[in-house]
Enzyme design. Structure first.
Site, PDB file in Angstrom:
ATOM      1  N   LYS A   1       0.862  -1.178   0.000  1.00 54.09           N
ATOM      2  CA  LYS A   1       0.000   0.000   0.000  1.00 54.09           C
ATOM      3  C   LYS A   1       0.898   1.228   0.000  1.00 54.09           C
ATOM      4  O   LYS A   1       1.694   1.435   0.923  1.00 54.09           O
ATOM      5  CB  LYS A   1      -0.888  -0.015   1.249  1.00 54.09           C
ATOM      6  CG  LYS A   1      -1.750   1.219   1.372  1.00 54.09           C
ATOM      7  CD  LYS A   1      -2.708   1.129   2.530  1.00 54.09           C
ATOM      8  CE  LYS A   1      -3.538   2.385   2.654  1.00 54.09           C
ATOM      9  NZ  LYS A   1      -4.462   2.313   3.793  1.00 54.09           N
TER      10      LYS A   1
ATOM     11  N   LYS B   1      -2.102  -1.509  -3.874  1.00 52.21           N
ATOM     12  CA  LYS B   1      -2.975  -0.348  -3.815  1.00 52.21           C
ATOM     13  C   LYS B   1      -2.155   0.935  -3.887  1.00 52.21           C
ATOM     14  O   LYS B   1      -1.168   1.023  -3.163  1.00 52.21           O
ATOM     15  CB  LYS B   1      -3.731  -0.396  -2.485  1.00 52.21           C
ATOM     16  CG  LYS B   1      -4.594   0.794  -2.214  1.00 52.21           C
ATOM     17  CD  LYS B   1      -5.190   0.685  -0.850  1.00 52.21           C
ATOM     18  CE  LYS B   1      -5.923   1.968  -0.570  1.00 52.21           C
ATOM     19  NZ  LYS B   1      -6.386   2.056   0.772  1.00 52.21           N
TER      20      LYS B   1
HETATM   21  C1  PBG Z   1      -7.388   3.307   5.605  1.00 52.29           C
HETATM   22  C2  PBG Z   1      -7.625   3.254   4.150  1.00 52.29           C
HETATM   23  C3  PBG Z   1      -7.418   4.240   3.157  1.00 52.29           C
HETATM   24  C4  PBG Z   1      -7.930   3.721   1.967  1.00 52.29           C
HETATM   25  C5  PBG Z   1      -8.378   2.446   2.248  1.00 52.29           C
HETATM   26  N1  PBG Z   1      -8.174   2.173   3.595  1.00 52.29           N
HETATM   27  C6  PBG Z   1      -6.902   5.618   3.261  1.00 52.29           C
HETATM   28  C7  PBG Z   1      -5.532   5.902   3.626  1.00 52.29           C
HETATM   29  O1  PBG Z   1      -4.682   5.033   3.803  1.00 52.29           O
HETATM   30  O2  PBG Z   1      -5.294   7.095   3.789  1.00 52.29           O
HETATM   31  C8  PBG Z   1      -7.977   4.438   0.655  1.00 52.29           C
HETATM   32  C9  PBG Z   1      -9.010   3.970  -0.295  1.00 52.29           C
HETATM   33  C10 PBG Z   1      -9.318   4.894  -1.412  1.00 52.29           C
HETATM   34  O3  PBG Z   1      -8.670   5.928  -1.628  1.00 52.29           O
HETATM   35  O4  PBG Z   1     -10.276   4.572  -2.133  1.00 52.29           O
HETATM   36  N2  PBG Z   1      -6.085   3.322   6.005  1.00 52.29           N
END
Ligand code: PBG
Length: 330
Positions: free
Chosen positions: A196, A249
């Site tokens: 991520k 992601k």
């Molecule tokens: C929580 C999380 C996030 C997303 C999914 N789970 C945000 C982040 O890490 O700031 C992002 C999903 C999206 O942008 O559609 N940590």
């Protein structure tokens, strides 16, 4: 060797029917997971300004929504909670009456066959908006782990089918697996947000989930965009700790990462087509600058072609509707 003019690659592109016959990648509705934002309160269905067509729902509004989702044959939803109360240690993240726990119970009661994936993270529940607890101005990895484990367990207790840690702490998969197993939830799979990235494309999500960090950013725990070998190490770490499925992601700017992970590992691979990717397409389509249906189909196909088995996408309902319309046409 067959060469031109005996070989003509255009022969197999001549008609729509031939093209379909030789199509290498096909996105199907059953590959998709639809994200849902659930907000504490009653009678709430509010559109998220930066994500046209996506809403925050209060739990009482969920049954109608999930019936529609299941009716479109979308197999799964992933849940994000917007709590009323936030504090330093995210105490509402693991509370049995927390927003996600309520939402899971409501959904499983109204449409039991719809898979419920729960996002396990603290950022929506902390007053500072970070994904863990803070010590000396930084997110404390080891202190955060027990909070994450408690949160995942509370989701399983509420009836979640799959838990998906998205915090990027080292060691979270291991402690979540141990905690679930100790409580006899050994059959609940873990979908780890493994690679991520610290991405600009989460902007609209943070509006939607009210989860922007109040100070600093997430770069000390989420991955640095230039790195792909490190992504393979992240995936390997999560697999070694017991992840059943892994995730890359965002999706579109990281298709190479998806492809590398697919080649190196045999675990089911998910890709998250995130909020910013959705917002870009919607904004351009609204201006009439691109054909929305074609653009979305191309994007989802590219994500699958890169190697994703599962695609988490805000476009899932639209795509499912178009697929229904296309059925039976040759
Ligand atoms: C929580 C999380 C996030 C997303 C999914 N789970 C945000 C982040 O890490 O700031 C992002 C999903 C999206 O942008 O559609 N940590």
């Amino acid at each position: 060797m067959v060469v031109f003019p005996a070989q003509r690659l255009r022969r197999l592109r001549r008609t729509e029917t031939i093209r379909r016959l030789v199509q290498e990648t096909k996105v199907e509705v059953r590959d998709l997971v639809y994200p849902l934002f659930v907000k504490e309160g009653m009678g709430i269905t509010e559109e998220i300004p930066s994500m046209p067509g996506i809403f925050r729902f209060s739990p009482d509004r969920l049954p109608a929504e999930v019936e529609e989702i299941a009716g479109l044959n979308i197999p799964a939803v992933i849940l994000f909670g917007i709590p009323e109360h936030k504090d330093e240690t995210a105490s509402m993240a693991c509370h049995p009456e927390g927003i996600i726990q309520q939402a899971i119970r409501t959904i499983k009661k109204s449409v039991p066959e719809l898979l419920v994936v729960s996002d396990v993270c603290l950022c929506e529940y902390t007053s500072h908006g970070h994904c863990g607890v803070i010590s000396n101005g930084d997110v404390d990895n080891d202190k955060t782990l027990s909070f994450l484990a408690k949160t995942a367990l509370s989701h399983a207790e509420a009836g979640a089918d799959i838990v998906a840690p998205s915090d990027m702490m080292d060691g979270r998969v291991k402690i979540i697996r141990e905690t679930l197993d100790r409580a006899s939830y050994q059959n609940i799979p873990i979908l780890a947000y493994s690679a991520k990235y610290a991405s600009a494309f989460y902007g609209p999500f943070r509006d939607a989930a009210e989860s922007s960090p109040r100070f600093g950013d997430r770069r000390s725990y989420q991955m640095d965009p230039p790195n792909v070998r490190e992504a393979l190490r992240e995936v390997e770490e999560d697999i070694n700790e017991g992840a059943d499925m892994v995730m890359v992601k965002p999706a579109l700017p990281y298709l190479d990462v998806i492809s590398r992970v697919r080649a190196a590992f045999n675990h089911p691979l998910a890709a998250y087509n995130v909020s910013g990717e959705y917002a870009m397409v919607k904004a351009a389509a609204r201006q009439g600058w691109l054909d929305e249906q074609r653009a979305i189909t191309e994007i989802l196909t590219a994500i699958k072609r890169a190697g994703a088995d599962i695609i988490i996408t805000y476009h899932a309902k639209d795509f499912a509707r178009w697929s229904e319309l296309m059925q039976g046409t040759i």
